[in-house]
Design a protein around this motif. Structure first.
Motif, PDB file in Angstrom:
ATOM      1  N   LEU A 258       0.830  -1.203   0.000  1.00  0.00           N
ATOM      2  CA  LEU A 258       0.000   0.000   0.000  1.00  0.00           C
ATOM      3  C   LEU A 258       0.868   1.259   0.000  1.00  0.00           C
ATOM      4  O   LEU A 258       1.691   1.457   0.894  1.00  0.00           O
ATOM      5  N   PHE A 259       0.666   2.113  -1.000  1.00  0.00           N
ATOM      6  CA  PHE A 259       1.460   3.339  -1.074  1.00  0.00           C
ATOM      7  C   PHE A 259       0.713   4.496  -1.724  1.00  0.00           C
ATOM      8  O   PHE A 259       0.618   5.578  -1.152  1.00  0.00           O
ATOM      9  N   THR A 260       0.162   4.275  -2.920  1.00  0.00           N
ATOM     10  CA  THR A 260      -0.393   5.383  -3.707  1.00  0.00           C
ATOM     11  C   THR A 260      -1.500   6.111  -2.960  1.00  0.00           C
ATOM     12  O   THR A 260      -1.531   7.355  -2.915  1.00  0.00           O
ATOM     13  N   GLN A 261      -2.430   5.349  -2.372  1.00  0.00           N
ATOM     14  CA  GLN A 261      -3.528   5.972  -1.651  1.00  0.00           C
ATOM     15  C   GLN A 261      -3.017   6.840  -0.507  1.00  0.00           C
ATOM     16  O   GLN A 261      -3.514   7.942  -0.266  1.00  0.00           O
ATOM     17  N   ILE A 262      -2.010   6.321   0.197  1.00  0.00           N
ATOM     18  CA  ILE A 262      -1.466   7.063   1.339  1.00  0.00           C
ATOM     19  C   ILE A 262      -0.746   8.321   0.866  1.00  0.00           C
ATOM     20  O   ILE A 262      -0.897   9.406   1.446  1.00  0.00           O
ATOM     21  N   SER A 263       0.031   8.212  -0.196  1.00  0.00           N
ATOM     22  CA  SER A 263       0.793   9.355  -0.688  1.00  0.00           C
ATOM     23  C   SER A 263      -0.115  10.467  -1.179  1.00  0.00           C
ATOM     24  O   SER A 263       0.174  11.657  -0.978  1.00  0.00           O
ATOM     25  N   VAL A 264      -1.226  10.134  -1.797  1.00  0.00           N
ATOM     26  CA  VAL A 264      -2.117  11.137  -2.367  1.00  0.00           C
ATOM     27  C   VAL A 264      -3.076  11.699  -1.325  1.00  0.00           C
ATOM     28  O   VAL A 264      -3.329  12.906  -1.278  1.00  0.00           O
ATOM     29  N   MET A 265      -3.585  10.847  -0.441  1.00  0.00           N
ATOM     30  CA  MET A 265      -4.710  11.237   0.401  1.00  0.00           C
ATOM     31  C   MET A 265      -4.315  11.693   1.803  1.00  0.00           C
ATOM     32  O   MET A 265      -4.909  12.641   2.328  1.00  0.00           O
ATOM     33  N   THR A 266      -3.354  11.059   2.453  1.00  0.00           N
ATOM     34  CA  THR A 266      -3.087  11.364   3.866  1.00  0.00           C
ATOM     35  C   THR A 266      -1.630  11.668   4.179  1.00  0.00           C
ATOM     36  O   THR A 266      -1.340  12.204   5.249  1.00  0.00           O
ATOM     37  N   GLN A 267      -0.692  11.285   3.316  1.00  0.00           N
ATOM     38  CA  GLN A 267       0.747  11.432   3.594  1.00  0.00           C
ATOM     39  C   GLN A 267       1.138  10.804   4.939  1.00  0.00           C
ATOM     40  O   GLN A 267       1.993  11.309   5.663  1.00  0.00           O
ATOM     41  N   GLY A 268       0.490   9.713   5.267  1.00  0.00           N
ATOM     42  CA  GLY A 268       0.816   8.995   6.494  1.00  0.00           C
ATOM     43  C   GLY A 268       0.064   9.454   7.723  1.00  0.00           C
ATOM     44  O   GLY A 268       0.096   8.793   8.758  1.00  0.00           O
ATOM     45  N   THR A 276       2.592   3.591   6.015  1.00  0.00           N
ATOM     46  CA  THR A 276       2.891   2.205   5.668  1.00  0.00           C
ATOM     47  C   THR A 276       4.390   2.031   5.481  1.00  0.00           C
ATOM     48  O   THR A 276       5.143   3.017   5.415  1.00  0.00           O
ATOM     49  N   VAL A 277       4.812   0.796   5.359  1.00  0.00           N
ATOM     50  CA  VAL A 277       6.242   0.512   5.232  1.00  0.00           C
ATOM     51  C   VAL A 277       6.786   1.064   3.917  1.00  0.00           C
ATOM     52  O   VAL A 277       7.861   1.675   3.880  1.00  0.00           O
ATOM     53  N   VAL A 278       6.049   0.860   2.838  1.00  0.00           N
ATOM     54  CA  VAL A 278       6.518   1.372   1.546  1.00  0.00           C
ATOM     55  C   VAL A 278       6.564   2.897   1.553  1.00  0.00           C
ATOM     56  O   VAL A 278       7.508   3.507   1.042  1.00  0.00           O
ATOM     57  N   TYR A 279       5.574   3.523   2.164  1.00  0.00           N
ATOM     58  CA  TYR A 279       5.574   4.983   2.237  1.00  0.00           C
ATOM     59  C   TYR A 279       6.744   5.479   3.082  1.00  0.00           C
ATOM     60  O   TYR A 279       7.380   6.485   2.737  1.00  0.00           O
ATOM     61  N   GLU A 280       7.042   4.786   4.160  1.00  0.00           N
ATOM     62  CA  GLU A 280       8.183   5.178   4.988  1.00  0.00           C
ATOM     63  C   GLU A 280       9.493   5.026   4.232  1.00  0.00           C
ATOM     64  O   GLU A 280      10.398   5.850   4.360  1.00  0.00           O
TER      65      GLU A 280
END
Length: 320
Positions: A258-268, A276-280
């Motif tokens: 999981l990455f794209t949703q987090i990067s676009v919507m909440t930035q973690g 998430t781990v990929v976002y980190e």
């Protein structure tokens, strides 16, 4: 004196196969080598792309995980041993990211697989309009995840479509929350959107598995007076064993990455409730420019995903 003539033994010409001549063998050998060269030429582009974008970056990431490399630095990278992994073991954000990913996967895998199976069962009937519904259900899959995330980002706003619907349905008695800025609702909101976007693809996979089950089995079950649940339990579900394993593995890998949703919507956020781990790993490697530390995160995450895949393969193996 009478001479008895004995008939000459008939030769079984069908049992004797003519051997190819040397020129024929040479021609066959050349033809085989020509086909082999064609096969190499055909697969070469795919192998080159895999090497450039998968294998070589993986090897580089493995090496950088043991260095203090930075994305932009005037100093060359030096070997630091296990320092990045020691730092990772005491990083609370990383462990929060692991918990978030586990929570996301535990909810999404059964929910998305179950909803997709129900949809596949519904549109597997030979009735009018099934092609239309297949297209409608699959439409979110062909839409870019970035576009879907932006769409749902506006829907989740305090004055967005979802809260307006809640307000109209309850006649103003219930006010919808600020979905993405509340730690209690941020991850469930991401889960709902992710299931909506990905369920159509796995519906098609389930549908392909359903269509491989022989119709004779269902006809025999009807003759025996089997109920719908019995048909599903003893015919449909066992017949989907291979499809079930494929869907379980693919949804799990997608959930863990999981990455794209987090990067676009909440930035973690908020308060790392959706990180998430990929976002980190991406944030450490590009935003903080700590390439070595980001590589260590990626390496540890690779080992975790590999172990999960091995366990899943063991649990879903063909026991026969």
């Amino acid at each position: 004196m009478t001479t008895i003539e004995r008939p000459a033994p008939s030769a079984d010409t069908s049992a004797v196969e003519p051997r190819p001549s040397s020129s024929r063998r040479i021609a066959l050998t050349r033809h085989g080598k020509k086909e082999e060269r064609r096969a190499i030429v055909m697969i070469a582009p795919a192998v080159i792309l895999l090497a450039l974008f998968i294998f070589i970056p993986a090897i580089l990431a493995f090496g950088l995980a043991f260095t203090n490399a930075r994305l932009i630095s005037p100093y060359p990278a030096t070997f630091v041993g296990l320092d990045n992994f020691i730092r990772l073991a005491s990083d609370p954000t990383f462990f929060r990211a692991l918990i978030n990913v586990a929570y996301f996967a535990v909810v999404v895998v059964p929910l998305q697989a179950g909803v997709a199976l129900v949809m596949a069962l519904l549109i597997n009937k030979q009735v009018r309009g099934t092609t239309f519904f297949r297209t409608v259900y699959f439409l979110p899959v062909v839409t870019s995840m970035v576009v879907v995330s932006l769409l749902w980002l506006f829907m989740y706003r305090q004055d967005g479509l979802i809260n307006i619907i809640i307000d109209r349905v309850t006649f103003g008695l219930i006010q919808g929350p600020d979905w993405l800025n509340d730690t209690a609702t941020s991850m469930p909101a991401i889960i709902l959107m992710s299931v909506w976007q990905g369920v159509g693809f796995h519906m098609i996979v389930w549908l392909s598995g359903l269509q491989t089950i022989p119709a004779d089995l269902y006809e025999a079950a009807d003759l025996d007076g089997a109920s719908g649940w019995q048909r599903f339990r003893y015919i449909t579900w066992p017949g989907l064993s291979a499809t079930r394993s494929l869907i379980l593995v693919t949804i799990t890998i997608q959930a863990l990455s999981l990455f794209t949703q987090i990067s676009v919507m909440t930035q973690g956020g908020p308060l790392d409730s959706t990180t998430t781990v990929v976002y980190e790993a991406v944030r450490a490697g590009f935003a903080q420019q700590e390439t070595g530390y980001a590589s260590a995160i990626s390496l540890v995450f690779f080992v975790i995903v590999l172990l999960i895949s091995v366990v899943q393969r063991f649990l879903t193996r063909d026991k026969d």
